[in-house]
Design a protein around this motif. Structure first.
Motif: not given
Length: 739
Positions: A353-360, A421-425
């Motif tokens: 719920e804080a809005g953290h996200f990620g994916n390849k 690769g991957s991404v987060a934020g």
């Protein structure tokens, strides 16, 4: 007043206006006539009647598949025929076609600056499903230009029985784009300049002329160039195209050739967030995070999608005798994805719920080739006092997909594919971490991965007797799908499926102003191949069947049209079932999705200076399965939706318009035990135009504010567990010169 009640009140007030039009606003339908340059070409109509719907957002006539050009009062379906005025008026430079499609109450958009995504009656669609002059499969999912489009015809509900075979068949309905052609008795040289977003500049030329004896030849050239920053921070759009429409009208034949090229590149257009991730990407919250400001950008550096498209469409109609004619509709397209660097499946997984996200990350090259040909005959004959209008057509569609890849050695005896690769934020901080495993230049291909061949035959008969008409139709298609090894390009397997799709409809007109109708239509797509990591991997599932039953009433008087329909749609579905002792699930065709709906529409000139277009739709959905989803609503489908557009013409020079779009709440699922909700929202667009002359050149200035209240909202996407980041407020200034 709740938003739901507000939407109902607005639409009902609009319908009320349709029944109480002042005498000063009367605009007799009998005074509207088709111009001599209206010609049916099999499935489509190359031009609309010139004066039909002039000055309005929707018009009374349009193409209805095999049935040709029809008045909406005379067909047993819900149809919306959207005019060129609406296409131009709601062109924001990034989503012109989905914006115009909102004129149909059946349509909701789930679009972004990357993709032309929308839905009809709760079924997801995109630019793959557009037809151009009756020919399907010419474009890819990415944003399409609208500068070559004269009219958009929407059929709501399954329509394969009246338009024939098509790749990427959608059970929601059919959208046909009619291209611009040269006008009789008028030379056209139009130049249009726009500026929008954060400085994206656009320019377009539209040139048309008829020539030859009796102006039997016509040529229309449309070209557009848009470059610059959109209203989203750090997003840039580059798009350019040129299209030519050449037509010929002879004594016994009509021919139309449309061809062109477009290039589009979107840098940094990420708007999709998924909530159904697993493992590391599983969502832990119990509600959606609050939507961020629409101008925020959650793309990683280097994210892009670049597509070039070459396309051509040929329509020919040949008169055989006074009662019979033959027709040909054919087309070919080549979509080349020369730059495709995205998050996997173009989405980010939301984690909490804080809005953290990620994916390849994904980096591929692709090419899509589509070829289509349709041959048919249409004839009219009488059996006693019953008039029969018969169409017999056969068609074939070849679709070939080519994709690139990055191989990384041998894994368990098979070629493995490395993640880019991957991404987060987070929503608060944006992208904070990016890992890239290799350069885009290392991606090979594209290599053929699949080929699909559709073959179809269709027969329809429209029987007319007195005040009633009956439509009887049957369509049969067969599909052969061949898969290819992504590393070697070798064919791996071919599977076959076939299906029949009947269509029935009835129209009864007790008076010229009132039309009662009902229909039963069915649709089938190709059967699907079971994916990897399943107990039955490689098996062919039967085509998913969709059935619609609909009843409705249409009313028209004094230039005002209104419609009300009730419908029910059932669609077969596949799902994964895990049986005791099996290491993997088994994919089966089991269960149904059920949708029940009511749809209301109204349009026309309600007063001498006021034009109104509006409507609402309510959908109640249910999953019927043997899983934990049984009885739950279908993912991503809003319960209520409404639209109201009003235009006020102060005088011959000045006009203003307002459009409100409401989308109700929609369920999405993190898993079977965790249902989330995409909240309802309302967006408001406001614009004005001013007509004058610069020297002797007629010139129109326009200023439009989209989402003028800068609403922050999430959009849902039918059948997906997505929340799509809503678009921010954006201003578009335009100047059009008719030289």
């Amino acid at each position: 007043m709740t938003k739901r009640n507000l939407a109902l009140a607005v639409a009902l007030a609009a319908l009320g206006a349709a029944w109480t039009v002042p005498a000063a606003a009367q605009e007799s339908a009998a005074g509207v006539h088709a111009s001599p340059d209206e010609h049916a070409l099999g499935e489509t109509v190359v031009t609309a009647a010139r004066q039909d719907g002039k000055g309005t957002f929707v018009t009374r006539r349009g193409s209805v598949g095999f049935l040709g050009s029809k008045d909406t009062m005379d067909v047993p379906f819900t149809t919306t025929n959207i005019t060129q005025k609406a296409i131009t008026q709601f062109d924001d430079g990034a989503n012109p076609l989905p914006n115009a499609l909102l004129m149909s109450p059946s349509v909701r958009t789930s679009t972004s600056t990357m993709y032309n995504d929308y839905s009809i009656r709760g079924f997801q669609m995109n630019a793959y499903q557009f037809k151009v002059n009756g020919v399907p499969g010419l474009f890819s999912q990415t944003n399409m230009p609208a500068n070559f489009v004269e009219r958009i015809d929407v059929i709501s509900g399954p329509a394969i029985g009246i338009h024939g075979t098509t790749n990427s068949e959608s059970a929601g309905g059919s959208v046909n784009l009619t291209t611009k052609k040269a006008e009789y008795g008028k030379e056209r040289i139009t130049y249009r300049q726009t500026i929008n977003g954060r400085g994206a500049l656009g320019e377009a030329f539209d040139i048309g002329k008829r020539f030859g004896k009796n102006e039997q030849w016509g040529v229309r050239v449309s070209a557009e160039n848009i470059q610059g920053k959109t209203a989203v921070e750090r997003e840039k759009l580059t798009t350019r195209d040129i299209y030519v429409n050449l037509d010929h009208v002879g004594n016994r034949s009509t021919t139309n050739l449309f061809a062109g090229y477009r290039y589009t590149k979107n840098d940094g257009g990420q708007r999709y967030f998924a909530f159904d991730g697993e493992g590391t990407y599983a969502y832990t919250g119990d509600r959606l995070p609050d939507p961020p400001n629409g101008k925020r950008n959650y793309s990683f550096p280097g994210q892009q999608i670049t597509v070039s498209t070459w396309s051509a469409v040929l329509n020919h109609e040949q008169k055989i005798n006074e009662n019979w004619k033959a027709f040909l509709n054919a087309g070919h397209s080549y979509n080349l994805g020369s730059g495709y660097v995205q998050t996997s499946a173009s989405r980010l997984y939301m984690l909490d719920e804080a809005g953290h996200f990620g994916n390849k990350l994904s980096a591929e090259k692709f090419a899509l080739r589509n070829s289509y040909v349709q041959l048919g005959v249409q004839g009219t004959f009488h059996i006693g006092q019953v008039k029969n209008d018969v169409v017999l057509a056969t068609d074939r569609n070849w679709y070939r997909a080519y994709w690139g890849f990055r191989a990384n050695g041998i894994i368990n005896g098979a070629t493995g594919f490395t993640s880019f690769g991957s991404v987060a934020g987070s929503l608060a901080d944006g992208v904070t971490s990016v890992t890239q495993n290799y350069p885009y230049s290392a991606v090979t291909g594209p290599i053929k991965t699949a080929q699909t061949r559709y073959s179809g035959i269709s027969l329809t008969d429209t029987l007319e007797y007195g005040k009633a008409s009956l439509l009887l139709g049957i369509h049969h298609h067969s599909v052969d799908v061949t898969g290819y090894n992504k590393a070697t390009g070798a064919a791996t397997s071919t599977v076959h499926s076939s299906a029949n799709s009947p269509t029935y409809g009835i129209v009864y007109k007790p008076t010229e102003n009132l039309s009662l109708y009902a229909n039963h239509s069915q649709s089938f797509d190709k059967g699907s191949v079971v994916a990897s990591n399943r107990m039955n991997t490689g098996a062919m599932l039967a085509p998913a069947k969709t059935k619609q039953n609909e009843i409705g009433v249409k009313y028209r008087k004094n230039g005002i049209s209104a419609g009300l329909s009730l419908f029910q749609i059932e669609q077969d579905r596949s799902m994964d079932v895990t049986y005791t002792g099996d290491p993997y699930p088994t994919t089966v065709m089991e269960g149904k999705n059920k949708l029940k709906g009511i749809e209301l529409s109204v349009s026309g000139r309600i007063a001498p200076k006021w034009t109104l277009t509006g409507g609402l739709m309510h959908l109640s959905t249910e999953q019927q399965t043997n899983t934990a989803y049984n009885g739950k609503a279908v993912s991503g489908i809003a319960d209520w939706s409404a639209m109201l557009a009003a235009e006020y013409a102060a005088d011959a020079k000045t006009s203003a318009f307002l459009r409100m779009v409401y989308s109700g709440k929609a369920p999405i699922y993190a898993n079977a035990s965790k249902q989330l909700e995409v909240p309802a929202y309302v967006t408001v667009d406001l614009g004005m135009t001013y007509r004058t002359t610069l020297g002797k050149v007629p010139t129109t200035f326009g200023l439009t504010a989209y989402n003028i209240l800068d609403k922050q909202y999430w959009m849902s996407r039918p059948s997906y567990n997505y929340a799509i980041h809503g678009l921010p407020r954006s201003l578009v200034f335009s100047m059009q010169m008719d030289i």
